[in-house]
Design a protein around this motif. Structure first.
Motif, PDB file in Angstrom:
ATOM      1  N   THR A 250       0.740  -1.399  -0.011  1.00 41.65           N
ATOM      2  CA  THR A 250      -0.005  -0.459  -0.168  1.00 41.65           C
ATOM      3  C   THR A 250       1.524   1.080   0.212  1.00 41.65           C
ATOM      4  O   THR A 250       1.608   1.606   0.858  1.00 41.65           O
ATOM      5  N   GLY A 251       0.954   2.298  -1.200  1.00 42.54           N
ATOM      6  CA  GLY A 251       0.901   3.648  -0.541  1.00 42.54           C
ATOM      7  C   GLY A 251       2.865   2.900  -1.073  1.00 42.54           C
ATOM      8  O   GLY A 251       3.322   4.118  -0.856  1.00 42.54           O
ATOM      9  N   GLY A 252       3.349   2.587  -1.785  1.00 47.95           N
ATOM     10  CA  GLY A 252       4.833   2.374  -2.198  1.00 47.95           C
ATOM     11  C   GLY A 252       5.350   1.670  -1.016  1.00 47.95           C
ATOM     12  O   GLY A 252       6.587   1.529  -0.908  1.00 47.95           O
ATOM     13  N   ARG A 253       4.016   0.463   0.164  1.00 44.55           N
ATOM     14  CA  ARG A 253       5.710   0.274   0.847  1.00 44.55           C
ATOM     15  C   ARG A 253       4.778  -1.606   1.393  1.00 44.55           C
ATOM     16  O   ARG A 253       3.333  -1.601   0.985  1.00 44.55           O
ATOM     17  N   TRP A 254       5.289  -2.234   1.589  1.00 44.94           N
ATOM     18  CA  TRP A 254       5.109  -3.277   2.116  1.00 44.94           C
ATOM     19  C   TRP A 254       4.195  -3.160   3.350  1.00 44.94           C
ATOM     20  O   TRP A 254       5.378  -3.097   4.514  1.00 44.94           O
ATOM     21  N   THR A 255       3.307  -3.752   3.597  1.00 43.64           N
ATOM     22  CA  THR A 255       2.117  -3.256   5.038  1.00 43.64           C
ATOM     23  C   THR A 255       1.747  -4.104   5.768  1.00 43.64           C
ATOM     24  O   THR A 255       1.656  -3.956   6.240  1.00 43.64           O
ATOM     25  N   GLY A 256       0.956  -5.070   5.267  1.00 42.30           N
ATOM     26  CA  GLY A 256      -0.093  -6.438   5.267  1.00 42.30           C
ATOM     27  C   GLY A 256       0.877  -7.464   5.285  1.00 42.30           C
ATOM     28  O   GLY A 256       1.660  -7.718   4.593  1.00 42.30           O
ATOM     29  N   LEU A 257      -0.033  -8.305   5.927  1.00 44.82           N
ATOM     30  CA  LEU A 257      -0.193  -9.983   5.189  1.00 44.82           C
ATOM     31  C   LEU A 257      -1.396 -10.396   3.869  1.00 44.82           C
ATOM     32  O   LEU A 257      -2.452  -9.726   3.987  1.00 44.82           O
ATOM     33  N   GLY A 308      14.760  -7.625  -8.684  1.00 48.08           N
ATOM     34  CA  GLY A 308      14.712  -8.340  -7.679  1.00 48.08           C
ATOM     35  C   GLY A 308      14.395  -7.671  -5.631  1.00 48.08           C
ATOM     36  O   GLY A 308      13.414  -8.227  -5.258  1.00 48.08           O
ATOM     37  N   ALA A 309      16.066  -7.896  -5.729  1.00 52.17           N
ATOM     38  CA  ALA A 309      15.908  -7.400  -4.484  1.00 52.17           C
ATOM     39  C   ALA A 309      15.817  -5.824  -4.200  1.00 52.17           C
ATOM     40  O   ALA A 309      15.581  -5.235  -2.964  1.00 52.17           O
ATOM     41  N   VAL A 310      15.377  -4.439  -4.766  1.00 52.14           N
ATOM     42  CA  VAL A 310      14.563  -3.782  -4.879  1.00 52.14           C
ATOM     43  C   VAL A 310      13.466  -4.387  -4.434  1.00 52.14           C
ATOM     44  O   VAL A 310      13.234  -3.216  -3.491  1.00 52.14           O
ATOM     45  N   HIS A 311      13.326  -4.865  -5.379  1.00 53.64           N
ATOM     46  CA  HIS A 311      11.154  -4.976  -4.998  1.00 53.64           C
ATOM     47  C   HIS A 311      11.022  -5.518  -3.447  1.00 53.64           C
ATOM     48  O   HIS A 311      10.095  -5.362  -2.914  1.00 53.64           O
ATOM     49  N   ALA A 312      11.922  -6.378  -3.409  1.00 50.24           N
ATOM     50  CA  ALA A 312      11.936  -6.746  -1.966  1.00 50.24           C
ATOM     51  C   ALA A 312      11.852  -5.481  -1.032  1.00 50.24           C
ATOM     52  O   ALA A 312      11.253  -5.787   0.199  1.00 50.24           O
ATOM     53  N   ILE A 313      12.303  -4.995  -1.053  1.00 50.44           N
ATOM     54  CA  ILE A 313      12.351  -3.172  -0.429  1.00 50.44           C
ATOM     55  C   ILE A 313      12.063  -2.289  -0.256  1.00 50.44           C
ATOM     56  O   ILE A 313      11.027  -1.875   0.454  1.00 50.44           O
ATOM     57  N   ARG A 314      11.262  -2.079  -1.865  1.00 51.49           N
ATOM     58  CA  ARG A 314      10.218  -0.898  -2.106  1.00 51.49           C
ATOM     59  C   ARG A 314       9.472  -2.548  -3.211  1.00 51.49           C
ATOM     60  O   ARG A 314      10.123  -2.435  -4.190  1.00 51.49           O
ATOM     61  N   PRO A 374       7.231 -22.986   4.152  1.00 50.08           N
ATOM     62  CA  PRO A 374       6.946 -22.925   5.466  1.00 50.08           C
ATOM     63  C   PRO A 374       8.000 -21.579   6.002  1.00 50.08           C
ATOM     64  O   PRO A 374       7.150 -20.656   7.259  1.00 50.08           O
ATOM     65  N   SER A 375       8.938 -21.552   5.026  1.00 47.23           N
ATOM     66  CA  SER A 375      10.055 -20.468   6.027  1.00 47.23           C
ATOM     67  C   SER A 375       9.692 -18.950   5.258  1.00 47.23           C
ATOM     68  O   SER A 375       9.494 -18.065   6.233  1.00 47.23           O
ATOM     69  N   LEU A 376       9.590 -18.944   4.705  1.00 47.93           N
ATOM     70  CA  LEU A 376       8.734 -17.675   3.839  1.00 47.93           C
ATOM     71  C   LEU A 376       7.007 -17.493   4.605  1.00 47.93           C
ATOM     72  O   LEU A 376       7.120 -16.201   4.585  1.00 47.93           O
ATOM     73  N   LEU A 377       6.103 -17.998   4.644  1.00 44.16           N
ATOM     74  CA  LEU A 377       4.975 -17.637   5.102  1.00 44.16           C
ATOM     75  C   LEU A 377       4.887 -17.758   6.815  1.00 44.16           C
ATOM     76  O   LEU A 377       4.841 -16.557   7.631  1.00 44.16           O
ATOM     77  N   ALA A 378       6.087 -18.390   7.166  1.00 44.05           N
ATOM     78  CA  ALA A 378       6.621 -18.730   9.072  1.00 44.05           C
ATOM     79  C   ALA A 378       7.144 -16.695   9.004  1.00 44.05           C
ATOM     80  O   ALA A 378       7.062 -15.814  10.289  1.00 44.05           O
ATOM     81  N   LEU A 379       8.405 -16.164   8.043  1.00 42.80           N
ATOM     82  CA  LEU A 379       9.044 -15.088   8.316  1.00 42.80           C
ATOM     83  C   LEU A 379       8.010 -14.011   8.186  1.00 42.80           C
ATOM     84  O   LEU A 379       8.395 -13.061   9.582  1.00 42.80           O
ATOM     85  N   ALA A 380       7.288 -14.225   7.560  1.00 45.36           N
ATOM     86  CA  ALA A 380       6.106 -13.079   6.561  1.00 45.36           C
ATOM     87  C   ALA A 380       5.312 -12.720   8.158  1.00 45.36           C
ATOM     88  O   ALA A 380       4.633 -11.466   8.117  1.00 45.36           O
ATOM     89  N   GLN A 385      10.400  -9.720  10.496  1.00 43.12           N
ATOM     90  CA  GLN A 385       9.755 -10.147   9.215  1.00 43.12           C
ATOM     91  C   GLN A 385      10.674  -8.690   8.945  1.00 43.12           C
ATOM     92  O   GLN A 385      11.473  -8.933   7.500  1.00 43.12           O
ATOM     93  N   PRO A 386      10.589  -7.435   8.960  1.00 40.74           N
ATOM     94  CA  PRO A 386      10.649  -5.797   7.971  1.00 40.74           C
ATOM     95  C   PRO A 386      12.319  -6.398   8.026  1.00 40.74           C
ATOM     96  O   PRO A 386      12.764  -6.028   7.240  1.00 40.74           O
ATOM     97  N   ALA A 387      12.679  -6.545   9.421  1.00 32.63           N
ATOM     98  CA  ALA A 387      14.521  -6.298   9.629  1.00 32.63           C
ATOM     99  C   ALA A 387      14.590  -7.383   8.566  1.00 32.63           C
ATOM    100  O   ALA A 387      15.822  -7.936   7.728  1.00 32.63           O
ATOM    101  N   LEU A 388      14.408  -8.546   9.255  1.00 35.66           N
ATOM    102  CA  LEU A 388      15.094 -10.340   7.950  1.00 35.66           C
ATOM    103  C   LEU A 388      14.975 -10.243   6.089  1.00 35.66           C
ATOM    104  O   LEU A 388      15.807  -9.392   5.892  1.00 35.66           O
TER     105      LEU A 388
END
Length: 480
Positions: A250-257, A308-314, A374-380, A385-388
């Motif tokens: 939302t709004g250029g940020r990863w905000t929720g699940l 892909g790395a930039v997309h994971a940040i923003r 499983p790790s991807l779903l648990a990490l989120a 999560q944001p720091a990792l």
């Protein structure tokens, strides 16, 4: 008369004995240290194709000069002059005579055609020999029509016919029909040397056994799996796209699940799109036998990982990850095709290899995604999560920048370290498996503790801001 004659005889015998000891000792003591070292041997590496055999000859220039009179020891650089090349080709043609041992009736003993190709000079080193110069020669041995390419008599006496201590080691580097396709190991066929008892060089009987398309298929299946498992850049691109798949933007940020089903659907679409993209490019470039320069493709792959790395940040393309995975997958497929192009397979072998190689890639890719899921779903769902996610994205971006610079002609330590990660496949599988087991167990335990409550309730590690709010409308709860 007997006494003086005995005394004179003893004196002469002692004199002869002294000469017999002193003269060899003088030669041995006066010889240069290099003369006591083992001399390098020749190597003949064979690549067995369906209708011909390619040979790579590695010939020490010192021994070649003594045997042929063609002096290449003082040649600077890696080039051979036109006159030297002509002389070398004539000499080799006169001393390499493969003949048939099986085939159609009446073909036994029939000569093969020998074509001498490119010549180059390089430095080499064998055990206990030190560094020396060698001539590398590429040749093609073609049997008569209908002859068995896997069984022949190799009449070869290059260098050996004049340098009695020299030997030639004959090996097979590639043999698709026997399941030997990686080009890294070799199978020893035999050794060619002078028979000092009869002073002759016996031809080597080459028998590579029976080959089959099935053995080639299985070998290519294994090679495809190994290629994706050790291809750090391919795995990193897929995993970095999957990292934010369970998140909403939302709004250029990863905000929720997003919901669990939506996350699984995204991961499935991304994986399938990447599979379709690289499969299509692999088939087109391999079957079309397209000669594509390697560096633009490798640079494109590095750039795709950086994106892909930039997309994971923003979020750059939220909800369209599958489309991006498919487009970038085209470049990854072209890189895979380089492996098949180096084998010079016939059309039938190429089709079989393409199917098996791609199947091996997909099976290992599916295994890795299942282990990472499983790790991807648990990490989120974790507060961390944001720091990792940022840490993983930054490390991936740094590796991508190093690869991109390296592919553009600027070698660097970052690229070397990133490439070396592909050699630690056992560690990667162990980490993914352990993480999958732990996160799955953690999820099951959390549900057993609170089967009727929201998943975040009572678990201090979960971030309530990242859990869908059940009090909101469904459209807000599953916003992408």
């Amino acid at each position: 008369m007997t006494g003086p004659r005995n005394w004179l005889t003893v004196l002469l015998l002692r004199l002869v004995a002294g000469i017999a000891i002193v003269v060899p000792a003088t030669f041995l003591l006066g010889a240069s240290p290099a003369a006591a070292h083992p001399m390098p041997h020749s190597v003949v590496q064979l690549d067995v194709y369906e209708h011909s055999v390619a040979a790579r000859l590695e010939l020490p220039t010192g021994e070649l000069a003594r045997a042929s009179g063609i002096d290449l020891t003082d040649t600077s650089g890696k080039a051979v002059t036109a006159a030297q090349a002509k002389a070398v080709r004539a000499y080799l043609t006169a001393h390499i005579h493969p003949t048939t041992t099986a085939g159609k009736a009446g073909q036994a003993g029939k000569a093969w055609r020998v074509g001498i190709g490119a010549l180059s000079l390089s430095s080499a080193e064998q055990t206990s020999t030190g560094v020396y110069r060698e001539l590398v020669v590429k040749a093609v041995l073609t049997p008569p029509a209908g002859a068995d390419v896997r069984r022949f008599t190799f009449d070869y006496d290059v260098i050996v016919h004049q340098v009695v201590t020299h030997t030639a080691l004959v090996t097979v580097r590639q043999d698709w029909a026997a399941g030997q396709v990686d080009g890294e190991g070799t199978t020893q066929v035999g050794t060619i040397a002078l028979d000092t008892r009869h002073m002759t060089v016996a031809p080597l009987k080459v028998d590579l056994g029976e080959g089959s398309a099935w053995r080639g298929f299985v070998a290519m299946l294994e090679l495809g799996g190994e290629h994706i498992l050790t291809g750090t850049d391919h795995l990193l691109f897929l995993l970095i796209l999957l990292l934010p798949a369970p998140l909403s933007a939302t709004g250029g940020r990863w905000t929720g699940l997003v919901g669990a089903r939506s996350a699984l659907a995204r991961i499935g679409r991304i994986t399938l799109a990447f599979t379709a993209g690289h499969s299509l490019a692999l088939a087109a470039s391999a079957l079309g036998r397209l000669e594509i320069p390697a560096w633009p493709v490798e640079a494109f792959i590095a750039a795709s990982i950086l994106v892909g790395a930039v997309h994971a940040i923003r979020p750059l393309f939220p909800g369209r990850e599958a489309l991006v995975a498919g487009v970038f997958g085209l470049g990854h497929g072209m890189a895979f095709s380089f492996v098949l192009a180096e084998m010079h397979l016939t059309t039938g072998q190429l089709v079989t290899s393409l199917l098996a190689f791609n199947l091996g890639i997909e099976l290992v890719q599916l295994l890795l995604v299942c282990l990472a899921l499983p790790s991807l779903l648990a990490l989120a769902r974790l507060r961390a999560q944001p720091a990792l996610r940022l840490t993983g994205a930054v490390l991936t971006g740094v590796a991508a920048l190093g690869w991109l610079a390296d592919r553009l002609g600027l070698p660097n330590s970052v690229a070397r370290v990133a490439d070396s990660a592909g050699s630690r496949t056992t560690v990667l599988l162990a980490v993914l498996t352990t993480a999958a087991v732990l996160t799955t167990g953690w999820g099951v335990a959390a549900r057993l503790r609170s089967p009727c409550a929201p998943e975040s309730e009572g678990d201090p590690d979960l971030d309530p801001d990242l859990v869908p709010d059940t009090s909101r409308a469904p459209s807000a709860r599953t916003a992408n």
